[in-house]
Design an enzyme around this catalytic site. Structure first.
Site, PDB file in Angstrom:
ATOM      1  N   CYS A  93       2.808   1.450  -2.223  1.00  0.00           N
ATOM      2  CA  CYS A  93       3.703   0.331  -1.852  1.00  0.00           C
ATOM      3  C   CYS A  93       4.835  -0.046  -1.903  1.00  0.00           C
ATOM      4  CB  CYS A  93       2.359  -0.311  -1.095  1.00  0.00           C
ATOM      5  SG  CYS A  93       1.139   0.110  -1.210  1.00  0.00           S
ATOM      6  N   ASN A 129      -4.925  -1.157  -8.541  1.00  0.00           N
ATOM      7  CA  ASN A 129      -4.208  -0.118  -7.899  1.00  0.00           C
ATOM      8  C   ASN A 129      -3.723   0.640  -9.119  1.00  0.00           C
ATOM      9  OD1 ASN A 129      -2.838  -2.671  -7.462  1.00  0.00           O
ATOM     10  ND2 ASN A 129      -1.403  -0.974  -7.112  1.00  0.00           N
ATOM     11  N   THR A 154      -3.033  -4.780   3.876  1.00  0.00           N
ATOM     12  CA  THR A 154      -2.030  -5.620   4.197  1.00  0.00           C
ATOM     13  C   THR A 154      -1.525  -6.312   5.167  1.00  0.00           C
ATOM     14  OG1 THR A 154      -0.391  -3.866   3.046  1.00  0.00           O
ATOM     15  CG2 THR A 154       1.173  -5.479   4.148  1.00  0.00           C
TER      16      THR A 154
HETATM   17  N1  PLP Z   1      -4.398  -4.200  -2.494  1.00  0.00           N
HETATM   18  C1  PLP Z   1      -4.467  -2.820  -2.012  1.00  0.00           C
HETATM   19  C2  PLP Z   1      -4.832  -3.345  -4.490  1.00  0.00           C
HETATM   20  C3  PLP Z   1      -3.750  -1.968  -2.922  1.00  0.00           C
HETATM   21  O1  PLP Z   1      -4.030  -0.415  -3.375  1.00  0.00           O
HETATM   22  C4  PLP Z   1      -3.686  -1.259  -1.636  1.00  0.00           C
HETATM   23  C5  PLP Z   1      -2.680  -0.344  -0.761  1.00  0.00           C
HETATM   24  O2  PLP Z   1      -2.360   0.587  -1.892  1.00  0.00           O
HETATM   25  C6  PLP Z   1      -2.535  -2.570  -0.653  1.00  0.00           C
HETATM   26  C7  PLP Z   1      -3.845  -4.098  -1.217  1.00  0.00           C
HETATM   27  C8  PLP Z   1      -2.845  -2.744   0.895  1.00  0.00           C
HETATM   28  O3  PLP Z   1      -3.596  -2.131   1.441  1.00  0.00           O
HETATM   29  P1  PLP Z   1      -2.698  -1.104   3.296  1.00  0.00           P
HETATM   30  O4  PLP Z   1      -2.381   0.101   2.471  1.00  0.00           O
HETATM   31  O5  PLP Z   1      -4.580  -0.729   3.738  1.00  0.00           O
HETATM   32  O6  PLP Z   1      -2.218  -2.066   3.329  1.00  0.00           O
END
Ligand code: PLP
Length: 391
Positions: free
Chosen positions: A328, A153, A74
């Site tokens: 998230c 994701n 993020t």
């Molecule tokens: N981008 C994708 C494709 C993700 O799957 C995620 C987490 O689910 C993120 C970004 C965000 O990652 P983080 O949890 O390291 O902030």
């Protein structure tokens, strides 16, 4: 410790024992600050971070100078999107992304729109894929950046990055691809060759939470992106703050472990996933949301018509760890924006499950999952009068 099968590896993964072992010394005996240049405590920490950086770079086939440590994807996404517009804004104020991106990209783009940037959101087709003709049409002389994820994701669907990169670069624009989910699940060297920016997060690959990376292909001088965290001048001034030695060492170990036997693990996961999917799709009227595209080997995404999605998830929550979308975004009661972007009808999008397998998934877990999900879907349908009246 819970005993239910864990099938939410795209949300997060447990830390591997080897990763914990690698990190432990740097919490206590070797606790020095890598920026302390006047004593051996600092020297040791600095050299551990340098070794870890070289290890990650070597494993991914990239230059150590192309990496900047962050707190996770993020933050990396914020740094890339906001950094590119700040640094290269003279080219224009237009960004292209897709409706199926992770919220970290979508919310950052929404923020940039409020700041006066123009964002075009490309749709995806029923397979979850971007149509490169749409990208071609959306590209303009003032398009500064194209931000299209590699592996989704939720569905695991993989975008045609080679074509996307060709079109983007032919237009003189920069390309960022969110590679968070592909790390440790697919070979990334060709992708990192094609993009200008990418991001990684250790907790998706059996590493610790709270540590991630920005990849900047052309970062030889360490000046490619402006810093959003001032102070201390760490990481060549690109992100201030004391460098987190244990987590960096842990991430390097996690990435290295994920690359060992990558192909064997891909095959193992794909076999388990295909079995799970085949059995669930054998249930009357169920629909796969990702089977027709190239995708991650560990992810299945299935819709169960005639089932109330909220009831299904609540009932399953006590028996098996699955999800209906991105962790998230779990505070949201909305159906998955990814499925909606693919044209899945709202009620069906609610009644959908993402099952993501990982290193510790066993045949036994798959059997349990088939049994638990199958009987819960049947139970929900028994209560639905429309199920009885179906033709
Ligand atoms: N981008 C994708 C494709 C993700 O799957 C995620 C987490 O689910 C993120 C970004 C965000 O990652 P983080 O949890 O390291 O902030």
């Amino acid at each position: 410790m819970y005993s239910q099968p864990y099938m939410d590896y795209n949300a997060t993964t447990p830390c591997a024992k080897e990763v914990i072992d690698a990190m432990l010394p740097y919490f206590q005996e070797d606790f020095g600050n890598p920026s302390s240049s006047h004593h051996p405590y600092g020297w040791l920490a600095k050299s551990a971070v340098e070794d870890a950086t070289h290890e990650i770079a070597g494993t991914l086939g990239i230059s150590p100078n192309s990496l900047i440590y962050t707190s996770g994807s993020t933050e990396s996404i914020n740094m890339i999107l906001k950094g590119v517009v700040r640094k290269f804004g003279a080219k224009g104020n237009h960004i292209i992304t897709t409706r199926a991106e992770h919220k970290a990209v979508l919310d950052t783009c929404a923020f940039l729109e409020e700041e006066g940037f123009e964002v075009s959101y490309l749709g995806v087709d029923a397979k979850g894929l971007v149509d490169t003709h749409d990208l071609k049409e959306a590209l303009r002389p003032d398009t500064l950046l194209v931000s299209i994820m590699y592996a989704n994701n939720e569905t695991g669907v993989v975008q045609p990055l080679e074509e996307i990169a060709e079109l983007t670069h032919a237009n003189g624009s920069l390309l960022f691809s969110d590679t968070t989910q592909a790390l440790g699940k697919m070979a990334l060297d060709p992708v990192l060759e094609q993009v200008d920016f990418a991001c990684f997060s250790a907790h998706k690959v059996y590493g610790p939470k709270g540590i991630g990376l920005v990849y900047v292909k052309d970062n030889e001088e360490g000046v490619a992106l402006p810093s959003f965290i001032q102070g201390g001048g760490q990481q060549k001034g690109q992100r201030g703050g004391t460098i987190n030695t244990p987590l960096i060492v842990g991430m390097a170990k996690a990435i290295q472990l994920a690359q060992v036997d990558l192909e064997t693990e891909q095959l193992r996961l794909e076999t388990l996933r295909n079995r799970l999917e085949a059995e669930l799709l054998a249930i009357e009227r169920t629909i796969s949301n990702s089977r027709t595209a190239q995708r991650l080997p560990n992810t299945a995404h299935i819709s169960f018509p005639y089932v109330d999605g909220a009831n299904l998830l609540t009932a399953l929550g006590r028996q098996i760890a699955v999800s209906n979308g991105s962790a998230c975004n779990s505070a949201s009661v909305e159906p998955s924006h990814v499925l909606l972007a693919m044209g899945v009808e709202r009620s069906l999008a609610y009644a959908s499950l993402r099952m993501s397998l990982g290193r510790y998934t066993t045949d036994g877990d798959i059997e349990k999952a088939i049994e638990i999900i199958g009987s819960e879907v049947a139970r929900q349908r028994e209560r639905n009068i429309l199920w009885e009246r179906r033709r």
